[in-house]
Design an enzyme around this catalytic site. Structure first.
Site, PDB file in Angstrom:
ATOM      1  N   GLU A 119      34.722  76.857-118.682  1.00  0.00           N
ATOM      2  CA  GLU A 119      34.147  78.090-119.991  1.00  0.00           C
ATOM      3  C   GLU A 119      35.415  78.538-118.683  1.00  0.00           C
ATOM      4  OE1 GLU A 119      30.155  78.329-119.822  1.00  0.00           O
ATOM      5  OE2 GLU A 119      30.629  79.604-121.053  1.00  0.00           O
ATOM      6  N   ASP A 170      29.615  84.154-117.762  1.00  0.00           N
ATOM      7  CA  ASP A 170      29.613  82.344-118.109  1.00  0.00           C
ATOM      8  C   ASP A 170      29.991  81.991-117.822  1.00  0.00           C
ATOM      9  OD1 ASP A 170      28.100  80.674-119.363  1.00  0.00           O
ATOM     10  OD2 ASP A 170      28.381  81.447-121.682  1.00  0.00           O
ATOM     11  N   HIS A 181      30.376  70.490-129.386  1.00  0.00           N
ATOM     12  CA  HIS A 181      29.559  72.060-129.262  1.00  0.00           C
ATOM     13  C   HIS A 181      31.084  72.534-129.523  1.00  0.00           C
ATOM     14  CE1 HIS A 181      31.501  72.667-125.134  1.00  0.00           C
ATOM     15  NE2 HIS A 181      30.836  71.701-124.455  1.00  0.00           N
ATOM     16  N   ARG A 185      33.170  70.407-118.121  1.00  0.00           N
ATOM     17  CA  ARG A 185      33.519  71.433-119.002  1.00  0.00           C
ATOM     18  C   ARG A 185      34.297  72.213-117.717  1.00  0.00           C
ATOM     19  NH1 ARG A 185      28.599  71.798-121.222  1.00  0.00           N
ATOM     20  NH2 ARG A 185      27.268  73.100-119.639  1.00  0.00           N
ATOM     21  N   ASP A 233      -2.847  85.584-114.795  1.00  0.00           N
ATOM     22  CA  ASP A 233      -2.650  87.456-114.575  1.00  0.00           C
ATOM     23  C   ASP A 233      -0.991  87.674-114.581  1.00  0.00           C
ATOM     24  OD1 ASP A 233      -2.985  86.882-112.487  1.00  0.00           O
ATOM     25  OD2 ASP A 233      -4.378  88.700-111.396  1.00  0.00           O
ATOM     26  N   HIS A 268      22.738  71.094-122.032  1.00  0.00           N
ATOM     27  CA  HIS A 268      21.444  71.866-121.927  1.00  0.00           C
ATOM     28  C   HIS A 268      20.918  70.963-120.602  1.00  0.00           C
ATOM     29  CE1 HIS A 268      21.858  74.026-125.531  1.00  0.00           C
ATOM     30  NE2 HIS A 268      22.876  74.582-124.470  1.00  0.00           N
ATOM     31  N   TYR A 307      32.266  64.663-122.829  1.00  0.00           N
ATOM     32  CA  TYR A 307      31.335  64.040-121.686  1.00  0.00           C
ATOM     33  C   TYR A 307      31.152  62.761-122.795  1.00  0.00           C
ATOM     34  CZ  TYR A 307      30.490  69.043-122.672  1.00  0.00           C
ATOM     35  OH  TYR A 307      30.090  70.448-122.782  1.00  0.00           O
ATOM     36  N   GLU A 332      35.381  77.760-124.073  1.00  0.00           N
ATOM     37  CA  GLU A 332      34.832  76.844-123.142  1.00  0.00           C
ATOM     38  C   GLU A 332      34.941  75.058-123.557  1.00  0.00           C
ATOM     39  OE1 GLU A 332      30.185  76.818-123.111  1.00  0.00           O
ATOM     40  OE2 GLU A 332      30.117  78.284-124.085  1.00  0.00           O
ATOM     41  N   HIS A 352      32.152  81.751-127.336  1.00  0.00           N
ATOM     42  CA  HIS A 352      30.460  82.257-128.426  1.00  0.00           C
ATOM     43  C   HIS A 352      31.015  83.892-127.736  1.00  0.00           C
ATOM     44  CE1 HIS A 352      28.822  82.313-124.949  1.00  0.00           C
ATOM     45  NE2 HIS A 352      28.841  80.884-124.172  1.00  0.00           N
ATOM     46  N   ASP A 361      27.287  75.206-114.785  1.00  0.00           N
ATOM     47  CA  ASP A 361      26.661  76.027-115.476  1.00  0.00           C
ATOM     48  C   ASP A 361      26.916  77.103-115.373  1.00  0.00           C
ATOM     49  OD1 ASP A 361      27.411  77.883-118.204  1.00  0.00           O
ATOM     50  OD2 ASP A 361      26.897  75.860-119.366  1.00  0.00           O
ATOM     51  N   HIS A 414      24.398  84.648-125.550  1.00  0.00           N
ATOM     52  CA  HIS A 414      25.593  83.998-126.857  1.00  0.00           C
ATOM     53  C   HIS A 414      24.941  85.650-127.752  1.00  0.00           C
ATOM     54  CE1 HIS A 414      24.163  79.225-125.613  1.00  0.00           C
ATOM     55  NE2 HIS A 414      25.357  79.718-125.248  1.00  0.00           N
TER      56      HIS A 414
HETATM   57  N1  GLY Z   1      25.857  78.918-120.414  1.00  0.00           N
HETATM   58  C1  GLY Z   1      26.149  78.727-122.102  1.00  0.00           C
HETATM   59  C2  GLY Z   1      27.058  78.448-122.482  1.00  0.00           C
HETATM   60  O1  GLY Z   1      27.600  78.269-121.788  1.00  0.00           O
HETATM   61  O2  GLY Z   1      27.195  78.382-123.546  1.00  0.00           O
HETATM   62 MN    MN Z   2      29.049  80.014-122.899  1.00  0.00          MN
HETATM   63 MN    MN Z   3      27.889  78.102-119.865  1.00  0.00          MN
END
Ligand code: GLY
Ligand code: MN
Ligand code: MN
Length: 461
Positions: free
Chosen positions: A431, A271, A354, A429, A36, A243, A412, A408, A358, A260, A365
């Protein structure tokens, strides 16, 4: 915050619903976690964008004439003792500026009446499980009354198409909240970097969750409600898992750490990604790749301004990274050829898989089309060099002031034959979050430095 901002948004939406249009917008459902206990409730972004109302179990109905009805939880002393105060329908018009409010228990009874004699029903498609069949049920009830002269809506349209365009351009209030969210997150990154170096200096066992806890502490102590997404705290090779989620791996002297993470503040996400040496000092190969990614990010930032395409920063990034991969020996020019070949054949994809950004807003996102609406019919075809698939391309969205996006780039490097060993298991990365302006872009996340020397300096503290 006054309710007038939300009323203005509802009025702008109403103007777009067409003659006799009507829009239905539910908030998010509550979800059971186990037995619950429920997951922490997070309102639906569209619903909150139009109401500023954070309670579960609520609906908005907006007509083309600009009349808004709210359905919300009725006052209930016993439930309020357990779950907290409810606004209730009697207080809602004054608090939220809506025209009418009813208990949500009356939804099924009142909706057919509201839909009667309307031409078009707008609601968010493919967003809320079961919404389509609920609307079917209400329309059935309207149809049963057509023999008495009632008109039943004959068109259903996706409300996301209107709201996504509205949410894509952030107004002054939204930009202010996003600046503050970015500032809080930047402070959290600095604290996590400093904690890592301090614990290692003191000879303590440092784990990814120690840094995760530091981030969360800093988010919450400044009033952020929760992280905007699952924080990634990745030590060493874990940084090559895009991820990866903060877990319990040890953070070792000599490794890099990728974080991240960004907080959500009053419905808006931040982000940020930073990469830093766990002990506060980059090794030579770590610094080489770090500075390459940073140079590619600078190229993307320079390419972000009013009037350019959404894909321009990505293309600027790829150019710098592809050249860098050849220069440092990640790619062998005898095998892959020139930088133009690397780009045309997408060889860089082995290390950079990638996109460079975004939309960012209420959702990390965020909503908003990536194709320029005025050019949606301009289709060209190309064959993807890696998959061989034929891809239909449409001109990418033109950036306008008030749009917010992330920048970003990353690299890798997984262990593989032909890849210099000194770079194995390095994942980087960087960002930042950018508001597009008339002359360029405003980076709202730079309270945490990106320059390698500056990162080392702050980690000595
Ligand atoms: N933290 C998710 C992205 O960078 O898209
Ligand atoms: Mn991002
Ligand atoms: Mn991110």
């Amino acid at each position: 915050m006054t309710s007038s901002l939300y009323a203005q948004r509802r009025a702008r939406l109403a103007q777009q619903l067409g003659a006799d249009g009507i829009a239905i917008i539910p908030t998010a459902p509550e979800h059971l976690r186990n037995r619950d206990s429920e997951f922490l409730f997070r309102f639906d972004s569209y619903f909150h964008y139009l109401s500023g109302f954070g309670e579960p179990n609520a609906w908005l109905v907006i007509t083309a004439e600009g009349h808004t009805t709210l359905f919300c939880q009725p006052k209930d002393l016993e439930r309020e003792i357990w779950d907290g105060i409810r606004l209730g329908p009697a207080a809602a018009p004054a608090a939220l500026g809506v025209d009418a409010a009813f208990p949500v228990t009356e939804l099924d009874q009142r909706l057919p009446k509201l839909l009667e004699n309307r031409a078009t029903v707008w609601y968010p498609f493919a967003t809320h499980v079961g919404l389509e069949s609920q609307i079917d049920g209400w329309l059935k009830a309207v149809r049963a009354r057509t023999r008495y002269g009632a008109l039943c809506p004959d068109t259903q349209r996706d409300l996301c198409s209107l709201l996504d365009e509205m949410r894509l351009i952030k107004d002054a209030h939204e930009q202010a909240v996003m600046r503050r969210a970015a500032q809080i997150s930047a402070g959290a990154h600095i604290r996590a970097m400093q904690l890592s170096a301090r614990m290692l200096r003191q000879g303590e066992d440092v784990r990814e969750y120690h840094l995760d806890a530091e981030l969360l502490h800093e988010f919450r102590r400044h009033g952020s409600q929760y992280p905007a997404y699952g924080s990634i705290v990745a030590a060493g090779a874990n940084a090559c898992v895009l991820h990866y989620r903060a877990d319990n791996a040890p953070i070792r002297d000599g490794e890099l750490v990728l974080i991240d993470a960004g907080c959500e503040l009053d419905g808006y996400a931040s982000d940020i990604t930073r990469v830093f040496p766990a002990n506060g000092r980059f090794t030579g190969p770590q610094r080489t790749l770090y500075e390459l990614v940073l140079a590619s990010q600078e190229a993307a930032i320079d390419a972000t301004r009013d009037g350019v395409r959404f894909t321009d920063p990505h293309e600027a990034t790829v150019k710098v990274l592809a050249q860098g991969m050849l220069d440092v020996g990640l790619l062998d020019r005898h095998k892959v050829g020139t930088v133009d070949d690397v780009i045309a054949n997408r060889n860089y994809f082995a290390f950079y898989m990638h996109r460079t950004g975004h939309w960012l807003g209420m959702d990390v996102h965020d909503c908003g089309g990536y194709v320029e609406p005025s050019e949606i019919g301009h289709v060209s075809e190309r064959r993807d060099p890696l998959s061989g698939e034929v891809i239909k391309d449409r001109p990418s969205r033109v950036l306008r002031p008030g749009m917010v996006l992330t920048i970003e780039p990353g690299l890798y490097v997984r262990p593989a034959e032909g890849v210099p060993r000194e770079f194995w298991n390095i994942g980087i990365r960087i960002e930042d979050d950018a508001i597009v302006t008339d002359s360029g872009c405003e980076l709202i996340t730079r309270d945490v430095p990106v320059n390698a020397d500056e990162i080392e300096a702050l980690m000595r503290v």
